[in-house]
Structure formats: C-alpha cells, structure tokens
Design an enzyme around this catalytic site. Structure first.
Site, PDB file in Angstrom:
ATOM      1  N   CYS A 256      -1.054   5.887   7.434  1.00 24.45           N
ATOM      2  CA  CYS A 256      -0.850   7.042   8.307  1.00 24.45           C
ATOM      3  C   CYS A 256      -2.181   7.691   8.685  1.00 24.45           C
ATOM      4  O   CYS A 256      -2.939   8.123   7.822  1.00 24.45           O
ATOM      5  CB  CYS A 256       0.037   8.049   7.571  1.00 24.45           C
TER       6      CYS A 256
ATOM      7  N   CYS B 128       2.571  12.436   4.475  1.00 26.73           N
ATOM      8  CA  CYS B 128       1.944  12.918   5.701  1.00 26.73           C
ATOM      9  C   CYS B 128       2.918  13.776   6.517  1.00 26.73           C
ATOM     10  O   CYS B 128       2.558  14.833   7.034  1.00 26.73           O
ATOM     11  CB  CYS B 128       1.475  11.721   6.513  1.00 26.73           C
TER      12      CYS B 128
END
Length: 377
Positions: A200, A104
């Site tokens: 995430c 991410c």
C-alpha cells in the site's frame, strides 16, 4: 429535476489510478461539488531520480483539469511511517505476514484523511474502492461491491458505521470493465493505466531487497515436522503458511509447501503435498476485533460467512464463542493455511445484501489434521 449531489461538497481521494478518476467523474456528473485530493504517504526516488508519488500526482492533475475540478495534495508521510509502516516491519520481524492495506485504510484513508476532509468542510469523502454502503435498519452498512472479482470489503472491515455515513463509493455498483469504459468516455489519461499492486502506497518492488533495507534478515533451515533438515531458507519473514513457490526445494515427489514456522529457532517447516494434514484445521480464534456497527455483533451459535484471505470464497461457519475482544469460529469445511496475524472478515445477509460485519486478527488455528492424526474429509 434536483441532482443527486445537490451541490454538496465531496472530497475524492485521488491516487492517479482509473478507479479514483472515474469516482470523481461520476460524482461531478451527479451534481456534487467535487474536489480532488492526492495523498502523499511515501517519499522515495527510483533509480532514475523520479519520485513515484510525484508521477502519480501529475496524473491526478491531468484528470482534474480534464474534469474541470480543483485539486490539492496533502502530506501524510509521517503518519504513514509511524502508524502503518512501523507496524508492517514489526510484524515481519516477528515472523508474520502482515496486510498493510487493512492498516492503511484504518489509520490513513479513513482516519487522518477522512478527518482532514471533514476539517476542510466537505460533506463527504469518496474513494474508488469496490464496495457499497447502504442504510439498513437505520445504520450505514458496508456492502460487498457488485464486481465479485474486485470486491474490497475484506480490506475495509475496520470502518465504523458513523464514518460510513459520510463516505461515498461511486464505483461500488459498477464492474471493472465498465469503469475503464467510463474513463475512456471522459478521455481520462488513466483509462488504460495498469492497476497498482504491491505494498500500500509503496508499490511493486523486489520485496527481499526492500525489506532487507529495514530489518535484519537471517538465513535458516527448512525442516520437516520430524526435525529433518531439507534445505536453507533466505529469511523466515519471506515465507507464509501454504506457500509453494519460491522455496527452492526440489527432488522427486509432490511439491513442497510451507506448513508452519518456528520463529524462535528461525526455522521454516515444510512438507510435501497440497493436501498435507498440517495445512488444515477446523477452527480458529481471533482478537483485535473491529465491528462496523458495535450494536450488531455476531452472537454465539450464529451462522455467518467468513474469509481468511482476500481471494478466498466465503466460507460457511458458526460463531462458537464471543467476548469483548475474542471470537472462536468453527468452519463447516476444513480451512487450509490459516495464518496468524492475517485477518478474518465476517459477512451476513441483510435485506438481500451481502453485509460485512467486521473482523479481527487471527490469533491461532485449532489443532491441524496432522496433529490430530485425522484424515481430511
């Protein structure tokens, strides 16, 4: 007196949490022209019909209005699904335990989001990560955060030096309790907000239920290393090397631990005892290497520190082989639960600072102490 920011424009990645809120407050205090920007990366409603991203953005709005700074929202839902979530699912299907936070940061926060900030004319992008950046020998280096319990360089090892030139980490030299005090001082709604956990941008949830919506989960056997079946598992994707909790195996004796996986047969290998030799190895190899400064790569024979999971203490080790996309690392002490496709991240001392050099994906561990019929030291 000239302020630190000197009117330069910084876009702050705001999540609706306390760290990014304080990040914005500190930068405004330092004289920057601060703009808050919220990333929407996941679309899903909860059982009450509320979208978590919308609720987080509401907190961002309240913080920005309190600080009297402009705010915007950008949509990276497609980029997140294509470049992070698809990879996350693929890794699980292959029996690995991926780390979506690293991907991410690489694909979203410090790539598409960073590029967006630069396109909009910002001088800097800022985030609430607990790490620091300093110029050493003319290059921007990624430095550990002051708060050892919160340092996030492990998740940021894929950032390149030229990107670090334009990134600010305002809370990197502050400890977490002080961050909350600063938020309280500014009367920010996020001052006592719980830290986000879980996947995430997706957050906490019943992981088995969530994952089964996207990939086929097949039950299989728990087996000892000698092939004896000792129980049934609910899907090999849910287990990782070294895991103790959630196995559902009982009986007298020491606790059970996952010591390996045979993904071809959908078998999870288990043995009793935290110190079982199958959990320990002296070296590993890694690929998919990413160095913060491509001209500052560890050489053969170099002594460095490394960690193979986020919460681990730095481990002393030696680089014994290194090539374009391959590194072999021998540790001073046996390493427990080396997991394929997790990241190994390297550190060294420079000018008295703990500098993150970069890292890679663990390809495989060396032979275990069990395989070598060796006793642990």
């Amino acid at each position: 007196m000239t302020s630190i920011g000197n009117g330069k424009t910084v876009i702050v990645g705001m999540s609706g949490g306390v760290d990014s809120s304080v990040c914005a407050a500190l930068l405004k205090e330092q004289g920057y022209n601060v703009i808050g920007m919220f990333m929407k990366n996941w679309e899903e409603q909860d059982e009450n019909g509320n979208c978590k991203a919308s609720l987080e953005f509401e907190d961002v709005i309240k913080v920005c209005e309190k600080l009297d700074i402009p705010y915007y929202s950008v949509d990276f839902v497609k980029e997140y699904r294509d470049n992070v979530f698809a990879n996350f699912l693929e890794e699980y299907e292959q029996g690995y335990t991926p780390n979506p936070d690293i991907l991410c940061n690489r694909e979203i926060k410090f790539k598409v989001f960073f590029n967006k900030a630069m396109e909009l004319g910002a001088d800097y992008l800022a985030t609430g990560h607990y790490c620091q950046t300093k110029k050493i020998d003319g290059q921007s280096r990624l430095i550990k955060g002051l708060d050892n319990n919160k340092d996030q360089t492990y998740f940021l090892y894929t950032i390149k030096s030229d990107v670090l030139d334009k990134v600010l980490f305002p809370v990197g030299n502050i400890e977490k309790p002080q961050v909350r005090e600063i938020a309280k001082k500014y009367d920010l709604i996020t001052h006592d907000k719980k830290d986000s956990t879980g996947i995430c941008f997706i957050g906490e949830r019943n992981f088995k239920n969530f994952l089964s919506n996207y990939i086929q989960i097949k039950e299989g056997d728990f087996e000892l290393l000698d092939g004896t079946k000792v129980g049934r598992h609910s899907g090999s994707a849910f287990y990782t090397i070294g895991q103790r909790k959630g196995l559902g195996l009982g009986g007298p004796g020491e606790p059970w631990f996952v010591v390996g996986k045979d993904t071809q047969r959908n078998v999870v290998l288990v043995e009793r005892g935290e110190k079982h030799g199958a959990l320990y190895a002296d070296y590993l190899t890694a690929t998919e290497l990413s160095w913060v400064d491509k001209d500052f790569v560890p050489s053969v024979g170099q002594r460095v520190k490394a960690k193979i999971r986020y919460r681990q203490k730095d481990q002393a080790c030696t680089i014994t082989e290194v090539a374009d996309d391959f590194v072999k690392v021998e540790f001073d002490e046996p390493q427990r639960a080396i997991a394929q496709r997790q990241s190994i991240v390297f550190y060294t001392q420079m000018n008295g600072e703990e500098v993150c050099l970069g890292g890679g994906m663990i390809k495989e561990a060396g032979p275990s102490y069990f395989e070598q019929n060796k006793e642990l030291p």
